[in-house]
Scaffold this active site. Structure first.
Site, PDB file in Angstrom:
ATOM      1  N   GLU A  72      -7.820   3.680  -2.247  1.00 53.54           N
ATOM      2  CA  GLU A  72      -7.412   4.754  -1.331  1.00 53.54           C
ATOM      3  C   GLU A  72      -8.176   4.657  -0.013  1.00 53.54           C
ATOM      4  OE1 GLU A  72      -4.904   7.112  -0.097  1.00 53.54           O
ATOM      5  OE2 GLU A  72      -4.850   7.212  -2.284  1.00 53.54           O
ATOM      6  N   GLU A  79      -4.212   2.114   7.401  1.00 55.55           N
ATOM      7  CA  GLU A  79      -3.371   3.032   8.179  1.00 55.55           C
ATOM      8  C   GLU A  79      -3.973   3.295   9.554  1.00 55.55           C
ATOM      9  OE1 GLU A  79      -2.819   6.528   5.797  1.00 55.55           O
ATOM     10  OE2 GLU A  79      -1.293   5.573   4.548  1.00 55.55           O
TER      11      GLU A  79
END
Length: 125
Positions: A72, A79
């Protein structure tokens, strides 16, 4: 010229750890999914303690937790880098984000399966 790039600062090891901790805290502060993973981690660790998991069970549970949170964090970093490189909607940018999210998703499914294998019998199921 030595191995390090010219002009690149070399930080003491403790400072590098500090940067890593800052990154984790920033992710916890800003990323919804990281918050969810940490809440679930507290719940799972509680149940692991409650059911007195053995060493092998803890090993699998901790590997599932660490792997999911790590992926994560990597997904969040990818991102941010994609957003830094382009503010336009580009098919390759979308693919990079989707592929990284897919990696988290696959490992999260693995983690759920590990949890079910370990905890369902503890609940008598």
């Amino acid at each position: 010229m030595d191995f390090q790039e010219k002009g690149k600062k070399k930080y003491p090891l403790i400072k590098s750890f500090s940067f890593a901790c800052q990154g984790i805290l920033e992710a916890v502060r800003t990323e919804r999914n990281i918050k969810i993973h940490f809440v679930l981690t507290v719940i799972i660790v509680f149940f692991g303690w409650y059911f007195s998991l053995d060493g092998m069970e803890w090993l699998f549970i901790l590997a599932a937790i660490a792997g999911t949170i790590t992926l994560e964090l990597v997904n969040s970093a990818i991102e941010r880098v994609v957003d830094l490189v382009t503010d336009q909607i580009h098919p390759l940018a979308k693919q990079a984000k989707d592929i990284a999210a897919g990696a988290v998703f696959i490992y999260a499914i693995f983690s759920i399966i590990v949890g079910l294998i370990i905890f369902l019998p503890k609940f008598g199921l």
